[in-house]
Design a protein around this motif. Structure first.
Motif, PDB file in Angstrom:
ATOM      1  N   GLN A 110      28.612  10.409  36.742  1.00  0.00           N
ATOM      2  CA  GLN A 110      28.370   9.448  35.664  1.00  0.00           C
ATOM      3  C   GLN A 110      29.687   9.163  34.954  1.00  0.00           C
ATOM      4  N   LYS A 111      30.048   7.896  34.901  1.00  0.00           N
ATOM      5  CA  LYS A 111      31.364   7.512  34.388  1.00  0.00           C
ATOM      6  C   LYS A 111      31.322   7.037  32.935  1.00  0.00           C
ATOM      7  N   THR A 112      30.193   6.484  32.488  1.00  0.00           N
ATOM      8  CA  THR A 112      30.115   5.955  31.121  1.00  0.00           C
ATOM      9  C   THR A 112      29.419   6.947  30.204  1.00  0.00           C
ATOM     10  N   THR A 113      29.842   6.958  28.951  1.00  0.00           N
ATOM     11  CA  THR A 113      29.225   7.838  27.952  1.00  0.00           C
ATOM     12  C   THR A 113      27.808   7.384  27.648  1.00  0.00           C
ATOM     13  N   GLN A 114      26.905   8.335  27.551  1.00  0.00           N
ATOM     14  CA  GLN A 114      25.510   8.002  27.237  1.00  0.00           C
ATOM     15  C   GLN A 114      25.405   7.483  25.813  1.00  0.00           C
ATOM     16  N   GLU A 115      24.572   6.448  25.632  1.00  0.00           N
ATOM     17  CA  GLU A 115      24.331   5.884  24.310  1.00  0.00           C
ATOM     18  C   GLU A 115      22.841   5.665  24.148  1.00  0.00           C
ATOM     19  N   ILE A 116      22.291   6.156  23.045  1.00  0.00           N
ATOM     20  CA  ILE A 116      20.844   6.065  22.846  1.00  0.00           C
ATOM     21  C   ILE A 116      20.511   4.963  21.840  1.00  0.00           C
ATOM     22  N   GLY A 117      19.257   4.522  21.883  1.00  0.00           N
ATOM     23  CA  GLY A 117      18.728   3.554  20.936  1.00  0.00           C
ATOM     24  C   GLY A 117      17.339   3.974  20.500  1.00  0.00           C
ATOM     25  N   LEU A 118      16.799   3.289  19.531  1.00  0.00           N
ATOM     26  CA  LEU A 118      15.505   3.655  18.948  1.00  0.00           C
ATOM     27  C   LEU A 118      14.683   2.425  18.652  1.00  0.00           C
ATOM     28  N   VAL A 119      13.404   2.475  19.002  1.00  0.00           N
ATOM     29  CA  VAL A 119      12.428   1.459  18.619  1.00  0.00           C
ATOM     30  C   VAL A 119      11.313   2.157  17.845  1.00  0.00           C
ATOM     31  N   ASN A 120      11.039   1.696  16.636  1.00  0.00           N
ATOM     32  CA  ASN A 120       9.907   2.193  15.857  1.00  0.00           C
ATOM     33  C   ASN A 120       8.686   1.324  16.130  1.00  0.00           C
ATOM     34  N   ILE A 121       7.617   1.934  16.588  1.00  0.00           N
ATOM     35  CA  ILE A 121       6.364   1.218  16.859  1.00  0.00           C
ATOM     36  C   ILE A 121       5.420   1.502  15.693  1.00  0.00           C
ATOM     37  N   SER A 122       5.340   0.547  14.780  1.00  0.00           N
ATOM     38  CA  SER A 122       4.546   0.724  13.558  1.00  0.00           C
ATOM     39  C   SER A 122       3.149   0.143  13.739  1.00  0.00           C
ATOM     40  N   PRO A 123       2.142   0.691  13.068  1.00  0.00           N
ATOM     41  CA  PRO A 123       0.777   0.167  13.202  1.00  0.00           C
ATOM     42  C   PRO A 123       0.638  -1.209  12.569  1.00  0.00           C
ATOM     43  N   PRO A 124      -0.123  -2.117  13.191  1.00  0.00           N
ATOM     44  CA  PRO A 124      -0.346  -3.452  12.614  1.00  0.00           C
ATOM     45  C   PRO A 124      -1.177  -3.368  11.334  1.00  0.00           C
ATOM     46  N   GLU A 125      -0.865  -4.241  10.399  1.00  0.00           N
ATOM     47  CA  GLU A 125      -1.613  -4.286   9.144  1.00  0.00           C
ATOM     48  C   GLU A 125      -2.972  -4.962   9.341  1.00  0.00           C
ATOM     49  N   LYS A 126      -3.909  -4.590   8.487  1.00  0.00           N
ATOM     50  CA  LYS A 126      -5.191  -5.268   8.431  1.00  0.00           C
ATOM     51  C   LYS A 126      -5.749  -5.116   7.026  1.00  0.00           C
ATOM     52  N   GLU A 127      -6.679  -5.961   6.665  1.00  0.00           N
ATOM     53  CA  GLU A 127      -7.316  -5.896   5.354  1.00  0.00           C
ATOM     54  C   GLU A 127      -8.802  -5.584   5.522  1.00  0.00           C
ATOM     55  N   VAL A 128      -9.283  -4.699   4.688  1.00  0.00           N
ATOM     56  CA  VAL A 128     -10.703  -4.345   4.685  1.00  0.00           C
ATOM     57  C   VAL A 128     -11.264  -4.603   3.291  1.00  0.00           C
ATOM     58  N   GLU A 129     -12.521  -4.987   3.255  1.00  0.00           N
ATOM     59  CA  GLU A 129     -13.190  -5.259   1.979  1.00  0.00           C
ATOM     60  C   GLU A 129     -14.142  -4.120   1.637  1.00  0.00           C
ATOM     61  N   TYR A 130     -14.199  -3.812   0.351  1.00  0.00           N
ATOM     62  CA  TYR A 130     -15.177  -2.842  -0.120  1.00  0.00           C
ATOM     63  C   TYR A 130     -15.760  -3.351  -1.438  1.00  0.00           C
ATOM     64  N   THR A 131     -16.943  -2.876  -1.728  1.00  0.00           N
ATOM     65  CA  THR A 131     -17.697  -3.382  -2.870  1.00  0.00           C
ATOM     66  C   THR A 131     -17.855  -2.309  -3.926  1.00  0.00           C
ATOM     67  N   SER A 132     -17.659  -2.697  -5.188  1.00  0.00           N
ATOM     68  CA  SER A 132     -17.912  -1.789  -6.305  1.00  0.00           C
ATOM     69  C   SER A 132     -19.011  -2.394  -7.187  1.00  0.00           C
ATOM     70  N   TYR A 133     -19.814  -1.550  -7.789  1.00  0.00           N
ATOM     71  CA  TYR A 133     -20.932  -1.990  -8.614  1.00  0.00           C
ATOM     72  C   TYR A 133     -20.739  -1.498 -10.049  1.00  0.00           C
ATOM     73  N   HIS A 134     -21.208  -2.289 -10.990  1.00  0.00           N
ATOM     74  CA  HIS A 134     -21.162  -1.863 -12.383  1.00  0.00           C
ATOM     75  C   HIS A 134     -22.402  -2.380 -13.110  1.00  0.00           C
ATOM     76  N   ARG A 135     -22.706  -1.754 -14.201  1.00  0.00           N
ATOM     77  CA  ARG A 135     -23.898  -2.104 -14.960  1.00  0.00           C
ATOM     78  C   ARG A 135     -23.674  -3.406 -15.707  1.00  0.00           C
ATOM     79  N   ALA A 136     -24.626  -4.345 -15.556  1.00  0.00           N
ATOM     80  CA  ALA A 136     -24.503  -5.664 -16.181  1.00  0.00           C
ATOM     81  C   ALA A 136     -25.345  -5.782 -17.450  1.00  0.00           C
ATOM     82  N   GLY A 137     -26.383  -5.020 -17.592  1.00  0.00           N
ATOM     83  CA  GLY A 137     -27.215  -5.134 -18.790  1.00  0.00           C
ATOM     84  C   GLY A 137     -28.567  -4.491 -18.575  1.00  0.00           C
ATOM     85  N   PHE A 138     -29.391  -4.490 -19.596  1.00  0.00           N
ATOM     86  CA  PHE A 138     -30.704  -3.871 -19.543  1.00  0.00           C
ATOM     87  C   PHE A 138     -31.798  -4.927 -19.573  1.00  0.00           C
ATOM     88  N   ILE A 139     -32.858  -4.658 -18.875  1.00  0.00           N
ATOM     89  CA  ILE A 139     -34.086  -5.466 -18.980  1.00  0.00           C
ATOM     90  C   ILE A 139     -35.188  -4.504 -19.400  1.00  0.00           C
TER      91      ILE A 139
END
Length: 484
Positions: A149-178
């Motif tokens: 081997q005549k050339t010096t070894q050279e390394i590289g790096l690739v970061n494989i990051s997770p794809p983004e996504k959006e999720v919905e969730y529901t919260s409830y609160h008290r609105a009044g009394f009947i």
């Protein structure tokens, strides 16, 4: 993974190009690039140890002061790769056969030194109440380069990051009394940014790399578990992948973690690897119930599964075998189901509650289209863990250099060729810590984490691998440590 994550610099910068002005200013010198480092390679030694390495950490850009909770700052992770290449250029007789991410705790300095990083330590304490600060570096496992081997070894790096996504969730609160006994509720819909699973990350990478090849051949692939922040954060996984340190102002604040894949490659002709992954979890034993926790077989069960799987493989190229961990629930499990999500890339750890972890094996490989493919039909995969020796009369452990010296003696005595290696870290729970596949993280207490070197062997079936280390040095003891 975005297209910009894949570098396109295929050709190295030549000295004659720099002199003629074709490539702009000269590349930085060795001293300008390198951060703190430690290596088992000694200058003017007649031959390398049986297992040689170098740890390269990023440069500290701001020292900080842990005494008053001012955190230090470090270079981005990609800068460590530049330092690694600078070191390889200065050591042309050596080559890298595996890279992995290593984590070290940043400690309070003494005197005028505000912080310090001990690269030789094999254990550290995670504080439950005070701040914790950590820095990431690259560990390169080294071998002698082939004479043709005549050339010096050279390394590289690739970061494989997770794809983004959006999720919905529901919260409830008290609105009044009947009337007097009934009430109404109103709901609100919220959106939370989270991430696709690890397998989805691999799927997207494989699709994109076909159009944008890697500028070289894959060396190995690893999983890096990285912290987003304390609680919710607006940082993306791509930003976190480029960071080389993280901290928490208190060990009792919740953490949010993700999984990022790091693909290390040797620069050269472009390739389009198709990455694949297999996982092996220890077998669940017994039936959990009231007063009986869920139990799993020892970690060797997962290793045996991986060995059996490997013997059945044809036409693949094995890239890496690594020990990982995943959370699992602790419900009574009356229905026979256990929730173990190894694929999750968005996890929350709440230190005030108990957290149960399961250790498992993850294997990365490329399919038959790889440039180098082989059969593992006659492979008898086995492993040995080399933990640090607990120092006699002390709470601490021997150093990394001492551990590596014992490993070198053992390898020279047995004459076994190395199939793979990894750095593992476990919660210190006594001599059985490295054999267990499950453990519990308790809140409101500090923790001791111990590092060990795990070596994989693939001898013919008729050759057995001794389980214990040979005695190192005269009398089998040092002045401070018992040698197994």
């Amino acid at each position: 993974m975005s297209d910009k994550d894949i570098p396109i610099d295929v050709n190295p910068v030549l000295p004659e190009d720099v002199n003629s002005g074709k490539c702009g200013p000269a590349p930085p010198s060795y001293e300008e690039v390198m951060g703190q480092y430690e290596t088992s390679v000694q200058m003017n030694q007649p031959e390398l140890p049986s297992l040689a390495y170098i740890d390269i950490m990023p440069r500290m850009t701001k020292p900080g002061n842990l005494q008053i909770n001012v955190m230090p700052e470090f270079q981005p992770f990609q800068e460590i790769v530049r330092g690694a290449n600078a070191w390889l250029a200065q050591n042309p007789g050596l080559a890298v056969w595996k890279c992995e991410t290593v984590e070290r705790k940043v400690l309070k300095g003494q005197g005028h030194t505000r912080v310090r990083v001990d690269l030789d330590s094999m254990a550290y304490r995670e504080s439950a109440w005070n701040c914790n600060c950590y820095v990431f570096g690259i560990r390169m496992w080294l071998t002698q380069r082939a004479s043709d081997q005549k050339t010096t070894q050279e390394i590289g790096l690739v970061n494989i990051s997770p794809p983004e996504k959006e999720v919905e969730y529901t919260s409830y609160h008290r609105a009044g009394f009947i009337g007097l006994r009934h009430y109404m509720t109103a709901c609100r819909v919220h959106t939370l940014k989270t991430y696709e699973g690890l397998r989805k990350s691999i799927e997207e990478f494989n699709a994109k790399v076909k159009a944008n090849p890697i500028p070289g051949s894959v060396l190995n692939v690893e999983t890096a578990t990285l912290k987003f922040a304390e609680g919710f954060s607006t940082k993306s996984a791509q930003e976190v992948a480029e960071m080389s340190s993280w901290h928490e102002m208190s060990g009792m604040i919740g953490r949010r973690r993700t999984q990022v894949l790091r693909m290390f490659y040797v620069k050269g002709a472009p390739t389009t690897p198709q990455l694949e992954m297999a996982e092996f979890l220890p077998t669940r034993i017994g039936q959990a119930g009231l007063g009986r926790p869920i139990r799993f077989a020892d970690f060797s069960d997962a290793e045996n599964q991986a060995a059996e799987w490997l013997r059945a493989q044809r036409g693949i190229r094995l890239l890496n075998i690594e020990t990982r961990e995943a959370k699992y629930n602790t419900f009574f499990d009356m229905g026979g189901q256990v929730n173990i999500d190894t694929d999750s890339t968005d996890d929350f750890d709440l230190p005030m509650f108990e957290s149960h972890k399961l250790r498992f094996l993850r294997v990365f490989f490329t399919s038959a289209g790889a440039p180098v493919a082989t059969s593992y039909e006659n492979t008898s995969l086995t492993t040995r863990v080399f933990p640090p020796v607990r120092c006699k009369g002390e709470i601490g452990y021997e150093t990394m250099m001492q551990t590596m010296a014992r490993i070198d003696a053992w390898l020279k005595l047995t004459g076994l060729p190395i199939f793979g290696v990894e750095t593992t870290q476990v919660l210190d729970e006594g001599p059985s810590s490295f054999k267990k596949s499950q453990y519990k993280l308790r809140g409101f207490v500090g923790k001791i984490w111990v590092t060990a070197i795990k070596i994989y062997f693939a001898p013919p079936p008729y050759i057995s691998v001794p389980e214990y280390l040979v005695a190192a040095g005269s009398g089998g003891k040092s002045s401070t440590c018992n040698i197994l």
